[in-house]
Write an enzyme that holds these catalytic residues in place. Structure first.
Site, PDB file in Angstrom:
ATOM      1  N   GLY A 150       0.822  -1.209   0.000  1.00  0.00           N
ATOM      2  CA  GLY A 150       0.000   0.000   0.000  1.00  0.00           C
ATOM      3  C   GLY A 150       0.856   1.259   0.000  1.00  0.00           C
ATOM      4  CB  THR A 151       4.007   2.078   1.777  1.00  0.00           C
ATOM      5  OG1 THR A 151       3.447   1.782   3.057  1.00  0.00           O
ATOM      6  CG2 THR A 151       4.971   3.242   1.885  1.00  0.00           C
ATOM      7  N   GLY A 188      -2.564  -5.965   0.148  1.00  0.00           N
ATOM      8  CA  GLY A 188      -3.019  -7.342   0.321  1.00  0.00           C
ATOM      9  C   GLY A 188      -3.148  -7.786   1.765  1.00  0.00           C
ATOM     10  CB  CYS A 220       7.277   2.661  20.008  1.00  0.00           C
ATOM     11  SG  CYS A 220       7.999   2.691  21.618  1.00  0.00           S
TER      12      CYS A 220
HETATM   13  N1  PLP Z   1      -2.407   3.067   4.600  1.00  0.00           N
HETATM   14  C1  PLP Z   1      -3.109   2.647   5.659  1.00  0.00           C
HETATM   15  C2  PLP Z   1      -4.365   3.371   6.035  1.00  0.00           C
HETATM   16  C3  PLP Z   1      -2.658   1.566   6.401  1.00  0.00           C
HETATM   17  O1  PLP Z   1      -3.355   1.159   7.472  1.00  0.00           O
HETATM   18  C4  PLP Z   1      -1.462   0.909   6.007  1.00  0.00           C
HETATM   19  C5  PLP Z   1      -0.921  -0.216   6.790  1.00  0.00           C
HETATM   20  O2  PLP Z   1      -0.841  -0.161   7.991  1.00  0.00           O
HETATM   21  C6  PLP Z   1      -0.788   1.380   4.867  1.00  0.00           C
HETATM   22  C7  PLP Z   1      -1.292   2.466   4.199  1.00  0.00           C
HETATM   23  C8  PLP Z   1       0.473   0.758   4.407  1.00  0.00           C
HETATM   24  O3  PLP Z   1       0.236  -0.458   3.738  1.00  0.00           O
HETATM   25  P1  PLP Z   1       1.449  -1.454   3.505  1.00  0.00           P
HETATM   26  O4  PLP Z   1       1.770  -2.047   4.847  1.00  0.00           O
HETATM   27  O5  PLP Z   1       0.952  -2.460   2.533  1.00  0.00           O
HETATM   28  O6  PLP Z   1       2.565  -0.642   2.957  1.00  0.00           O
END
Ligand code: PLP
Length: 386
Positions: free
Chosen positions: A74-75, A202, A327
């Site tokens: 997602g990042t 995912g 943290c």
């Molecule tokens: N955006 C949100 C709202 C999330 O909760 C997260 C994961 O904690 C991410 C982005 C990041 O996703 P990823 O861990 O796949 O990079």
């Protein structure tokens, strides 16, 4: 502690991989190792699996398969959207986002600010909601992108994405939403939406970690974040993580079948838990808009206790939840989300996030309703005695 002995109430952090997903991906970790870009049949067979995964992901979010780019998480998806918007139009270099975003967006925008880009940070009220009039006023002729998450990972608060996307479209800027916490939990239909980019991940929907996707609307110009080979139609270079992408496809297919369950059964687990805690424990407040909230998330402030201490005692009893704060270097920073909602450091430091999922049971909720009040009571007695 073995995973089957755990009561895992941290499904916003990550989720248990669905056995059906593991089964689907296994052949691509063993005998089907061909490169999906190879011209011969052995590679093409793997390429077809990517096509199927793309169709399945598109099916879950109601878009065209060609609008899906597979990424590593997602990042990466959010980084790709933000950087593409800035690269596409040199006359538009201003970004608008909120103070409650996940660090994937937050840190990226902070880094861009250090490099000289102008960022407008929208605040939130005590419910965790932004002011739509303020958003509208903030969009300028040089605004490249508005990036607003769909659901907050800490509080579960849902932003009115349809309204936001309409405001942004009417003002001529691009719109990205980090939908990592929404996909698989609530139905999403992108076909007629005014969303240019959407990020998903995912591991929040019962798929392994390290795979995600970025939706890019077919009429939105895109500049790749990772350059190199012509994989993903030239939009994301690098040989695809085939097994994980196959897993993501399967996870999306399974998630579609569980959508009703998420909004009824999982919601009931969350509601029973929250109601039970509010009845049994004094001095508890719910953080965030209770109406416009993910069905699985409960963020609770337990007056007079340190959430890290609660977390540790719950951990000893096999209950996993989250303090909702980061943290760093041994010093606990109160959650930026709760701080942005105007709460004191004390309230932020006494808050815990419980997030439920389809593998949780009513018996687990019952057990948690025994243990959490005991732990909070014990810590409050210690505090009084000290
Ligand atoms: N955006 C949100 C709202 C999330 O909760 C997260 C994961 O904690 C991410 C982005 C990041 O996703 P990823 O861990 O796949 O990079």
């Amino acid at each position: 502690m073995k995973s089957h002995e755990l009561i895992y109430l941290d499904n916003n952090a990550t989720t248990k991989v669905d056995p059906a997903v593991v089964e689907e991906m296994m052949p691509y970790l063993t005998e089907l190792y061909g490169n999906p870009s190879s011209a011969y049949g052995f590679g093409q067979q793997v390429g077809k699996a990517l096509d199927q995964a793309r169709e399945r992901v598109a099916g879950l979010i109601g878009c065209e398969p060609g609008e899906i780019i597979f990424t590593s998480c997602g990042t990466e998806s959010s980084n790709a959207a933000i950087h593409s918007a800035l690269a596409m139009d040199r006359d538009r270099q201003h970004i608008i986002t909120t103070r409650v975003e996940h660090s994937a967006t937050l840190k990226t925008c902070e880094m861009l600010a250090k490099r000289g880009y102008e960022i407008t940070w929208l605040g939130v009220d005590s419910n965790g909601q932004i002011d739509l009039a303020e958003l509208e006023r903030s969009i300028r002729s040089d605004t490249a992108l508005v990036s607003v998450m769909w659901a907050n990972n800490e509080t579960g608060v849902l932003f009115p994405i349809e309204q936001i996307s309409e405001i942004v479209r009417a003002k001529g800027a691009l719109f990205h939403t980090d939908a990592v916490q929404v996909i698989g939990k609530l139905p999403v239909q992108l076909r007629d939406a005014k969303i240019n980019f959407l990020s998903l991940s995912g591991h929040k929907l019962h798929c392994p970690k390290g795979v995600g996707a970025l939706y890019v609307n077919r009429r939105t110009k895109f500049n790749p974040f990772i350059t190199g080979g012509s994989q993903e139609s030239g939009k994301r270079a690098g040989t695809q993580n085939v097994a994980s992408i196959v897993a993501l496809g399967k996870a999306c297919e399974v998630a579609a079948g569980y959508m009703e369950h998420e909004v009824t059964e999982v919601r009931k687990l969350r509601d029973d838990f929250e109601k039970g805690i509010l009845e049994r424990v004094e001095g508890v407040q719910v953080n965030g808009d209770r109406e416009n909230r993910l069905p699985n998330t409960s963020n609770l402030a337990f007056e007079g206790v340190d959430s890290e201490a609660v977390l540790m005692l719950l951990d000893q009893q096999g209950i996993c939840c989250s303090a909702g704060s980061a943290c760093t270097a041994g010093s606990l920073h109160p959650s930026h989300v709760l701080k942005a909602m105007g709460f004191s450091d004390d309230r932020a430091r006494s808050s815990l996030r419980f997030s439920f999922g389809r593998f949780n049971t009513a018996a687990e909720v019952e057990k948690a309703l025994e243990v959490v009040p005991q732990v909070v009571g014990k810590l409050r007695r210690i505090a009084v005695a000290a």
